[in-house]
Scaffold this motif. Structure first.
Motif, PDB file in Angstrom:
ATOM      1  N   GLY A 121       0.844  -1.227   0.018  1.00  0.00           N
ATOM      2  CA  GLY A 121      -0.025   0.062  -0.173  1.00  0.00           C
ATOM      3  C   GLY A 121       0.837   1.172   0.019  1.00  0.00           C
ATOM      4  N   VAL A 122       2.032   1.171   0.283  1.00  0.00           N
ATOM      5  CA  VAL A 122       3.109   2.239   0.126  1.00  0.00           C
ATOM      6  C   VAL A 122       3.505   2.450  -1.080  1.00  0.00           C
ATOM      7  CG1 VAL A 122       5.071   3.387   0.945  1.00  0.00           C
ATOM      8  CG2 VAL A 122       3.835   2.206   2.458  1.00  0.00           C
ATOM      9  N   ARG A 123       3.127   3.525  -1.908  1.00  0.00           N
ATOM     10  CA  ARG A 123       3.264   3.676  -3.244  1.00  0.00           C
ATOM     11  C   ARG A 123       4.702   4.003  -3.583  1.00  0.00           C
ATOM     12  NH1 ARG A 123      -2.033   6.335  -4.001  1.00  0.00           N
ATOM     13  NH2 ARG A 123      -3.628   4.963  -3.751  1.00  0.00           N
ATOM     14  N   HIS A 124       5.191   5.034  -3.223  1.00  0.00           N
ATOM     15  CA  HIS A 124       6.408   5.776  -3.440  1.00  0.00           C
ATOM     16  C   HIS A 124       7.033   5.897  -2.050  1.00  0.00           C
ATOM     17  CE1 HIS A 124       5.166   6.481  -7.438  1.00  0.00           C
ATOM     18  NE2 HIS A 124       4.003   7.115  -7.075  1.00  0.00           N
ATOM     19  N   GLY A 125       8.404   5.790  -2.020  1.00  0.00           N
ATOM     20  CA  GLY A 125       9.097   6.196  -0.956  1.00  0.00           C
ATOM     21  C   GLY A 125      10.551   6.533  -1.334  1.00  0.00           C
ATOM     22  N   ARG A 126      11.119   7.739  -0.611  1.00  0.00           N
ATOM     23  CA  ARG A 126      12.528   8.133  -0.820  1.00  0.00           C
ATOM     24  C   ARG A 126      13.029   8.523   0.341  1.00  0.00           C
ATOM     25  NH1 ARG A 126      14.591  10.427  -5.608  1.00  0.00           N
ATOM     26  NH2 ARG A 126      13.541   8.602  -6.447  1.00  0.00           N
ATOM     27  N   LEU A 127      14.276   8.044   0.503  1.00  0.00           N
ATOM     28  CA  LEU A 127      15.052   8.604   1.991  1.00  0.00           C
ATOM     29  C   LEU A 127      16.359   9.240   1.329  1.00  0.00           C
ATOM     30  CD1 LEU A 127      15.811   7.757   4.915  1.00  0.00           C
ATOM     31  CD2 LEU A 127      16.941   6.106   4.142  1.00  0.00           C
ATOM     32  N   VAL A 128      16.170  10.639   2.153  1.00  0.00           N
ATOM     33  CA  VAL A 128      17.276  11.566   1.936  1.00  0.00           C
ATOM     34  C   VAL A 128      18.251  11.595   3.255  1.00  0.00           C
ATOM     35  CG1 VAL A 128      17.884  13.687   1.723  1.00  0.00           C
ATOM     36  CG2 VAL A 128      15.959  12.691   0.270  1.00  0.00           C
ATOM     37  N   VAL A 129      19.409  10.776   3.255  1.00  0.00           N
ATOM     38  CA  VAL A 129      20.388  11.007   4.214  1.00  0.00           C
ATOM     39  C   VAL A 129      21.168  12.120   4.356  1.00  0.00           C
ATOM     40  CG1 VAL A 129      21.865   9.442   5.508  1.00  0.00           C
ATOM     41  CG2 VAL A 129      19.999   8.366   4.302  1.00  0.00           C
ATOM     42  N   VAL A 130      21.409  12.733   5.326  1.00  0.00           N
ATOM     43  CA  VAL A 130      22.406  13.687   5.688  1.00  0.00           C
ATOM     44  C   VAL A 130      23.498  13.195   6.720  1.00  0.00           C
ATOM     45  CG1 VAL A 130      23.038  16.107   6.164  1.00  0.00           C
ATOM     46  CG2 VAL A 130      20.801  15.613   4.974  1.00  0.00           C
ATOM     47  N   PRO A 131      24.440  12.719   6.119  1.00  0.00           N
ATOM     48  CA  PRO A 131      25.390  11.962   7.263  1.00  0.00           C
ATOM     49  C   PRO A 131      26.056  13.200   8.005  1.00  0.00           C
ATOM     50  CG  PRO A 131      26.329  11.653   5.066  1.00  0.00           C
ATOM     51  CD  PRO A 131      25.106  12.557   4.816  1.00  0.00           C
ATOM     52  N   LEU A 132      26.290  12.848   9.329  1.00  0.00           N
ATOM     53  CA  LEU A 132      26.952  13.868  10.377  1.00  0.00           C
ATOM     54  C   LEU A 132      28.229  13.513  10.489  1.00  0.00           C
ATOM     55  CD1 LEU A 132      24.230  13.883  13.178  1.00  0.00           C
ATOM     56  CD2 LEU A 132      24.580  15.448  11.116  1.00  0.00           C
ATOM     57  N   GLY A 133      29.179  14.441  10.251  1.00  0.00           N
ATOM     58  CA  GLY A 133      30.399  14.274  10.537  1.00  0.00           C
ATOM     59  C   GLY A 133      31.211  14.253  11.767  1.00  0.00           C
ATOM     60  N   GLU A 134      32.088  13.853  12.287  1.00  0.00           N
ATOM     61  CA  GLU A 134      32.566  13.764  13.618  1.00  0.00           C
ATOM     62  C   GLU A 134      32.656  15.039  14.125  1.00  0.00           C
ATOM     63  OE1 GLU A 134      36.106  11.587  13.878  1.00  0.00           O
ATOM     64  OE2 GLU A 134      35.515  10.010  12.862  1.00  0.00           O
ATOM     65  N   GLU A 135      32.627  16.413  13.319  1.00  0.00           N
ATOM     66  CA  GLU A 135      32.674  17.519  13.773  1.00  0.00           C
ATOM     67  C   GLU A 135      31.477  18.143  14.192  1.00  0.00           C
ATOM     68  OE1 GLU A 135      31.545  17.840   9.817  1.00  0.00           O
ATOM     69  OE2 GLU A 135      33.192  16.619  10.645  1.00  0.00           O
ATOM     70  N   ALA A 136      30.411  17.343  13.886  1.00  0.00           N
ATOM     71  CA  ALA A 136      29.002  17.920  14.225  1.00  0.00           C
ATOM     72  C   ALA A 136      28.295  17.190  15.090  1.00  0.00           C
ATOM     73  CB  ALA A 136      28.219  18.357  13.010  1.00  0.00           C
ATOM     74  N   ARG A 137      27.294  17.749  15.788  1.00  0.00           N
ATOM     75  CA  ARG A 137      26.673  16.854  16.742  1.00  0.00           C
ATOM     76  C   ARG A 137      25.061  17.636  16.820  1.00  0.00           C
ATOM     77  NH1 ARG A 137      29.503  19.413  21.512  1.00  0.00           N
ATOM     78  NH2 ARG A 137      28.331  21.157  22.305  1.00  0.00           N
ATOM     79  N   PRO A 138      24.220  16.650  16.940  1.00  0.00           N
ATOM     80  CA  PRO A 138      22.849  17.288  17.128  1.00  0.00           C
ATOM     81  C   PRO A 138      22.552  17.963  18.233  1.00  0.00           C
ATOM     82  CG  PRO A 138      22.877  14.975  16.959  1.00  0.00           C
ATOM     83  CD  PRO A 138      24.262  15.557  16.768  1.00  0.00           C
ATOM     84  N   VAL A 139      21.883  18.858  18.349  1.00  0.00           N
ATOM     85  CA  VAL A 139      21.439  19.705  19.659  1.00  0.00           C
ATOM     86  C   VAL A 139      19.973  20.188  19.564  1.00  0.00           C
ATOM     87  CG1 VAL A 139      21.779  21.790  21.041  1.00  0.00           C
ATOM     88  CG2 VAL A 139      23.825  20.611  19.770  1.00  0.00           C
TER      89      VAL A 139
END
Length: 151
Positions: A121-139
């Protein structure tokens, strides 16, 4: 070479025929082979590199498919550790578009995306990945998700 039988709905077949006409393919087999190769190449992007990432999983599905909406919710709930949020909107009378924002290791994010996009039932799907380098951290702050350099 092997012969394979595949069942496609009329709308998808129309899209494939338009694709063929736009690009000058002489037969469907050639077009489908190229589309399959492109899909495989896209799916293999970044395989082998397992590092932290943020991602957007965009998918359209038919909410009329039996229990699909419930199954999708259960899938998201089973991996709450990866989810940052989901935005959903209707697509006419027979469709729904969702954008799931994810964060985690690339392998876990890809696994979750594959689980969702391969649901019936899922017709279309697309994953967009943004790698995080060692120099960045999510806050996560009051304004949302931002990234800053590590000290």
């Amino acid at each position: 070479m092997q012969r394979v039988t595949v069942t496609l709905d009329d709308d998808l077949m129309g899209e494939i025929d338009r694709f063929m006409g736009d690009r000058g393919y002489s037969n469907r087999s050639e077009a489908l082979r190229d589309l399959a190769r492109a899909g495989i190449a896209h799916a293999d992007e970044g395989v082998g590199a397992d590092r932290a990432c943020v991602a957007a999983l965009i998918y359209a599905y038919d909410p009329q498919v039996r229990d699909l909406a419930r199954r999708l919710v259960e899938i998201h709930q089973s991996r709450r550790d990866l989810g940052l949020g989901v935005l959903a909107t209707p697509l006419g009378a027979d469709g729904r578009l969702e954008v799931a924002l994810l964060e985690g290791s690339t392998s876990e994010v890809r696994r979750l995306a594959e689980t969702i996009t391969t649901e019936r039932g899922v017709r279309h799907g697309r994953l967009v990945v943004v790698p995080l380098g060692e120099e960045a951290r999510p806050v996560v702050d009051a304004d949302g998700l931002a990234y800053e350099a590590q000290d």
